[in-house]
Write a protein that holds these residues in place. Structure first.
Motif, short mmCIF file in Angstrom:
data_model
loop_
_atom_site.label_atom_id
_atom_site.label_comp_id
_atom_site.label_asym_id
_atom_site.label_seq_id
_atom_site.Cartn_x
_atom_site.Cartn_y
_atom_site.Cartn_z
N ARG A 241 -12.08 50.95 10.07
CA ARG A 241 -11.25 51.95 9.41
C ARG A 241 -9.80 51.51 9.33
NH1 ARG A 241 -13.87 56.79 8.72
NH2 ARG A 241 -15.88 56.98 9.81
N GLY B 1 -13.71 50.84 4.90
CA GLY B 1 -13.58 52.20 5.37
C GLY B 1 -13.03 53.12 4.33
N LYS B 2 -12.93 54.38 4.69
CA LYS B 2 -12.49 55.29 3.68
C LYS B 2 -11.02 55.13 3.44
CE LYS B 2 -13.76 58.96 6.88
NZ LYS B 2 -13.78 60.35 7.10
N PRO C 15 -16.87 53.49 5.10
CA PRO C 15 -16.67 52.72 6.32
C PRO C 15 -17.84 52.79 7.27
CG PRO C 15 -15.44 54.76 6.43
CD PRO C 15 -16.05 54.69 5.05
N GLU D 229 -11.13 59.94 0.23
CA GLU D 229 -9.87 60.28 0.89
C GLU D 229 -8.88 60.77 -0.17
OE1 GLU D 229 -10.84 59.95 4.66
OE2 GLU D 229 -8.74 60.12 4.10
#
Length: 606
Positions: free
Chosen positions: A301, A353-354, A384, A420
């Motif tokens: 992440r 990851g996000k 992620p 996100e």
């Protein structure tokens, strides 16, 4: 060897404290020899000689002391290991005197050998104290225009940065050292109280940075580390927080490439803090390295967050990308960012990851610019939680792949996390470990877009010399190209296990590189060949390696030499295949495509 009268009990005690056999110490010394460009072949019998009182020649005492220091986690000197006292390194009370002394030592042949035998010291790979002078000058407006003397130094920065790109770090290195010793040092001393001194110090720091990059490309890592230290001290003296952070980023990248992930991560994080309010190109350059080292440390992440920050900063600096749409979970166009090879710092990411946009951009490691720029790219979001964990092991040669055959996904896809909010433009794709078709189009005919004007982005500098600098009017520290970022993305994606994404990023990196960036293009091709072979695509890998050899002949680069050695090792199981026979014939030592070897360093005896 010269014989001592008494056994070396200090060394024996340290071996016991380290819980090492004689063979283990010999292996550690041999490994450290590669960090200073020396090929050593010691075994337990050599260590037995040292224990009996034999005094080895330089640089063996220093290498033994460094090996034991890393093992017992405290500083060991050659004297404390029972060897004769060594001459102290040339040092200066201030950074100007220090870099001048180092440069003059490099210009003198007998002193140069001793200087180049300096080992890379892990104890020195730490974040230096933040100088108080940074707060007084950071953000302060400089003179309306650089002085004529400062302009001359800026021209030198462009010249030597372009030389690294076109010819490799071993070309022109002594000329840069002589320039620092004979021109820059005296100029700084003569203008100790002149208003243009901060600008002169800043430019001297960049020249020292480039000299360190040349040493690093020549596999003289201890000397490169020493020169980076002088570079960040000069930046601190100039009061330039951003340049200070850029040097820390380069030091962290060097530590990572040598397998010291912990120190590399700490240096990268300190660099990110130093450039937090700097111009977008500087932030992109630092965040791209932070993504790589976080991926290597297992922080998926964190790596993806750093990639997202690097891409956002690059967007703000006016960077453009090649339009790219994913074609399925493992398609050829699956987005992955990574570029370059060798000293260039690719950032392949697999399961990212996000909140990070993985965008293909190509680029190289600090000090050399392998950059190319293209049209706008579509960014995607990566989950992620899916994909294998990041590889946190120290770098080393990849295991030889099985003979070419169809590749398979490593595991079932997992449900992606929601997007996100800070990356709303990204598209989503399912990450995978399989390798798709050749990234970026046909390997044999890569398209290179015409150069375009690169944005100077708020007048900020980036620490990555690029071919674009000379073409756009900005210096090599004034832009961070999409090509450079793609290389870092490729490194990140590879560390996270996404070989398809890493290959896609390398393909974009290769296509975007400028013709003048011979080193960056060659190293990108070499890295692509290695990844293609890991995917079981032997013929495509040979095509990529032929592209590497096209540029290799024009280079004097230690990293290029390492790449060709790695190619020979990787192709050993396939040496009877027709495509491999032709490739290895081109790469034979002393063959038609083999450049002359560098001058050998002083041999180290027992």
């Amino acid at each position: 060897m010269t014989n001592r009268r008494r056994p070396n009990q200090r060394l024996r005690s340290l071996l016991s404290e380290a819980d090492w056999t004689q063979e283990a110490l010999a292996r550690a010394v041999n490994a450290l020899g590669s960090e200073i460009g020396s090929e050593l072949h010691y075994d337990r019998t050599a260590v037995a000689h040292w224990l009996s009182g034999t005094q080895p020649r330089r640089p063996v005492p220093e290498l033994v002391a460094e090996a034991l220091s890393r093992r017992v986690d405290r500083t060991i000197t050659p004297e404390s290991a029972g060897f004769s006292a060594t001459a102290p390194e040339p040092r200066g009370a201030d950074p100007v005197s220090a870099i001048t002394s180092l440069s003059r030592s490099d210009a003198d042949a007998p002193r140069r050998v001793r200087l180049q035998q300096r080992p890379y010291r892990l104890a020195d790979a730490k974040v230096p104290p933040r100088p108080a002078t940074l707060s007084s000058w950071y953000g302060r407006a400089g003179p309306a225009a650089p002085s004529p003397r400062a302009l001359a130094l800026h021209d030198a920065v462009r010249f030597f940065a372009s030389s690294i790109d076109a010819h490799g770090g071993r070309n022109g290195r002594s000329a840069l050292a002589a320039y620092l010793a004979d021109d820059v040092g005296p100029l700084l001393r003569a203008r100790a109280r002149h208003p243009d001194r901060p600008e002169l110090l800043r430019t001297a720091s960049r020249l020292s940075f480039l000299l360190a990059r040349m040493y690093e490309d020549g596999q003289l890592h201890g000397l490169a580390q020493h020169c980076y230290t002088h570079a960040h001290r000069l930046a601190a003296e100039a009061g330039d927080r951003a340049d200070w952070g850029l040097v820390l980023r380069a030091m962290g990248a060097q530590a990572r490439r040598l397998g010291h992930i912990g120190p590399g991560l700490r240096l990268a994080e300190a660099a990110a803090e130093a450039v937090r309010t700097a111009s977008p190109p500087r932030r992109a350059y630092v965040q791209a390295e932070l993504a790589v080292v976080r991926a290597r440390s297992g922080d998926r992440r964190g790596a993806l967050a750093a990639l997202s920050a690097a891409e956002y900063a690059s967007d703000r600096s006016g960077g453009h990308r090649t339009a790219h749409r994913p074609q399925g979970a493992h398609g050829a166009n699956a987005d992955a960012n990574g570029s370059g090879s060798g000293s260039a710092e690719p950032g392949p990411e697999k399961g990212t990851g996000k909140g990070t946009g993985t965008e293909a951009r190509t680029g190289t490691g600090t000090g050399t610019g392998i950059e190319a720029e293209g049209p706008v790219v579509v960014r995607r979001r990566i989950d992620p939680a899916s994909g294998p964990a990041a590889n946190s092991a120290a770098p080393g040669p990849d295991p030889l792949p099985d003979p070419p055959g169809p590749s398979r996904p490593s595991g079932p896809p997992t449900r992606p996390d929601p997007p996100e909010p800070h990356t709303p433009r990204q598209q989503r794709r399912t990450p995978g470990t399989t390798c798709g078709p050749a990234p970026g189009g046909a390997l044999r005919a890569p398209s290179v877009p015409p150069p375009r004007t690169a944005s100077r982005a708020e007048g900020g500098a980036v620490p990555e010399p690029t071919a674009d600098g000379a073409q756009t009017g900005g210096g090599p520290f004034d832009v961070y190209s999409p090509a450079a970022l793609s290389f870092q993305v490729s490194l990140t994606l590879e560390a996270l296990g996404d070989l398809s994404g890493a290959l896609s990023a390398l393909g974009r990196s290769r296509a975007e590189r400028q013709p003048a960036d011979v080193r960056g293009h060659a190293l990108t091709q070499a890295r692509m060949g290695r990844l293609l072979l890991r995917c079981g695509r032997l013929d495509d890998a040979c095509v990529a390696w032929h592209g590497f050899l096209d540029g290799y002949l024009r280079l004097r680069s230690g990293e290029a030499e390492q790449a060709i050695q790695g190619m020979r090792r990787a192709l050993t199981p396939y040496r009877s295949r027709g495509a491999v026979v032709d490739l290895l014939a081109r790469a034979l030592p002393g063959g038609p495509d083999e450049p002359p070897p560098p001058p050998p360093s002083s041999p180290a005896g027992h």
